[in-house]
Design a protein around this motif. Structure first.
Motif, PDB file in Angstrom:
ATOM      1  N   PHE A 124       0.816  -1.218   0.000  1.00  0.00           N
ATOM      2  CA  PHE A 124       0.000   0.000   0.000  1.00  0.00           C
ATOM      3  C   PHE A 124       0.850   1.269   0.000  1.00  0.00           C
ATOM      4  N   ALA A 144      -5.797   2.388  -0.071  1.00  0.00           N
ATOM      5  CA  ALA A 144      -5.560   2.603   1.360  1.00  0.00           C
ATOM      6  C   ALA A 144      -5.945   4.017   1.777  1.00  0.00           C
ATOM      7  N   THR A 200     -10.448   0.539   6.972  1.00  0.00           N
ATOM      8  CA  THR A 200      -9.120  -0.065   6.917  1.00  0.00           C
ATOM      9  C   THR A 200      -9.036  -0.979   5.713  1.00  0.00           C
TER      10      THR A 200
END
Length: 469
Positions: free
Chosen positions: A416, A439, A448
């Motif tokens: 990410f 993300a 999340t």
């Protein structure tokens, strides 16, 4: 007044506030003291009038016999010669007194007090007593009139001038004392404000120095645990956040420049080759039609890659003010729209969906972009004819499962990160920004994102968003 106040320094404001608070307190105390003294004197005068008038009214014949004099009445046991404590000594009754007969004429000529309308009302029985203020020879008297034993009335008058003089002296003393105290408070308040604001001045100097030098790595000195120290720590936290933001911006620019350089260099090389052939037709045999077509296809792919990279960079750097407004929506509709878009992009892949309604509060365009990036990534890594499973649970958890080669354990913590590309992905198209956008979008919506291996092969990417009830 507001404009004048806003032009004052903080030190001046504190000094003015301290002086004002002290002035209010001092003036309040002075007013209370003056009122208390005035009330005490008034009560004493009224009590003396009542006592003296009652003493004369009880034995008017004795007082008529002594007309023109002020006989004494013993106030308590004590030596007959007048010696002893003050509260045992005989005392003159009143300052002026007079007995008025039933016919309205003064029986005694002790004081020549005026016989007013109120006195006549007491004399005729229409009033039980009369208290009034009279003026004799330019001096103000408080006079009390009550009925006398055997008929007639008794008048007793006490001058108010001594009490008034005492109040004037008290007023002058209170005024002078208040002026001295308020002046001292002003001077002391200014000094205290100057001393108390020294930490603020130091903090301001440190922040100004940071603004001049642009050195965000040097923290502001902080001492103690008071509010100024708290402000200093907050400034240091802010400087740290600004420094981190500036570093992240610099890293983004450097990484973006590096990523843009590769497709731009390839595009420039291919375009120069095509221009060379166009300018010198005699070299056309060196670029056969099939090579030319392949070169143009490469140019198209590189331009598309460059456009995708530019779009992703804009998405990452977008300011809050330029984004769409959040709204209530069903996340299942967003996921379904994203699946439909990716099906067109990846016709060789199969997509299975299991979507439950999930009410969320968010930006539909950004959420769809997030899901499309996840699906594009899954489709890119899936084998030809593979299947990508999309499952959205009612609790707000979205899982996208593919059966590709999976992600190495060493690469999972970094997938990410911006521009990060695993070793196995460096030969494939992509910018390394897709999962970074996923993300970022999930975090901006309070959610999340996580990645895990799929057994026996592949990857499971999980997005969790808060559900609106």
């Amino acid at each position: 007044m507001t404009r004048w106040w806003n032009r004052r320094t903080l030190r001046d404001r504190l000094a003015i506030l301290v002086t004002g608070a002290v002035a209010v307190a001092v003036l309040t105390v002075a007013a209370v003291a003056f009122t208390a003294v005035f009330e005490i004197q008034h009560r004493q005068l009224q009590a003396q009038l009542t006592t003296d008038a009652q003493a004369i009214a009880a034995q008017p014949d004795q007082w008529r016999a002594g007309a023109g004099q002020l006989p004494d009445v013993d106030r308590g046991p004590g030596p007959p010669d007048g010696h002893g404590p003050p509260w045992h000594r005989p005392r003159d009754l009143g300052t002026r007194w007079q007995i008025v007969g039933a016919d309205g004429a003064a029986v005694s000529d002790a004081s020549s007090l005026p016989i007013t309308t109120s006195v006549r009302q007491v004399l005729t029985g229409r009033r039980t007593s009369a208290r009034e203020t009279v003026v004799l020879n330019g001096e103000r008297y408080q006079m009390l009139t009550i009925p006398a034993q055997g008929g007639g009335v008794v008048q007793v008058a006490i001058s108010q001038d001594p009490a008034g003089g005492t109040l004037v002296q008290l007023s002058v003393l209170l005024a002078l004392g208040s002026a001295v105290v308020i002046t001292g408070a002003a001077l002391l308040g200014r000094r205290l404000a100057r001393t108390g604001l020294i930490p603020v001045s130091r903090l301001a100097e440190a922040v100004e120095d940071v603004a001049v030098t642009m050195d965000l790595t040097r923290p502001v000195p902080v001492h103690g645990v008071d509010e100024i120290a708290r402000l200093g720590r907050s400034v240091n936290t802010m400087l740290g956040a600004i420094d981190a933001s500036r570093r992240a911006q610099r890293t983004l620019v450097e990484d973006a420049g590096h990523e843009l350089r590769t497709p731009l260099t390839s595009i420039r090389t291919n375009v120069e080759l095509l221009l060379a052939v166009e300018r010198r037709p005699e070299l056309a045999h060196r670029l056969p039609p099939e090579e030319r077509a392949k070169l143009l296809a490469d140019l198209e792919a590189q331009v598309a890659e460059l456009a995708t990279l530019t779009t992703e960079l804009v998405e990452l750097s977008r300011e809050e003010t330029t984004r769409e407004e959040p709204e209530p929506l069903d996340f299942a509709d967003v996921v379904a729209a994203a699946v439909d878009r990716v099906r067109i992009r990846a016709p060789g892949q199969a997509f299975t969906t299991s979507l439950s309604p999930v009410p969320v509060h968010g930006r539909p365009g950004e959420l769809e972009r997030m899901v499309v990036n996840v699906l594009d990534n899954a489709a890119k890594w899936s084998p030809p004819g593979g299947t990508v499973a999309v499952h959205l649970a009612a609790g707000g958890t979205l899982t996208v499962t593919d059966h590709g080669p999976g992600i190495d354990e060493a690469d999972r913590p970094h997938v990410f990160d911006r521009f990060y590309r695993a070793t196995a992905a460096r030969g494939l198209p992509g910018s390394g920004l897709g999962l970074a956008i996923v993300a970022q979008t999930a975090a901006q919506h309070g959610g999340t994102v996580a990645v895990a291996p799929n057994t026996p092969q592949g990857t499971v990417l999980t997005i969790r968003l808060p559900v609106q009830h």
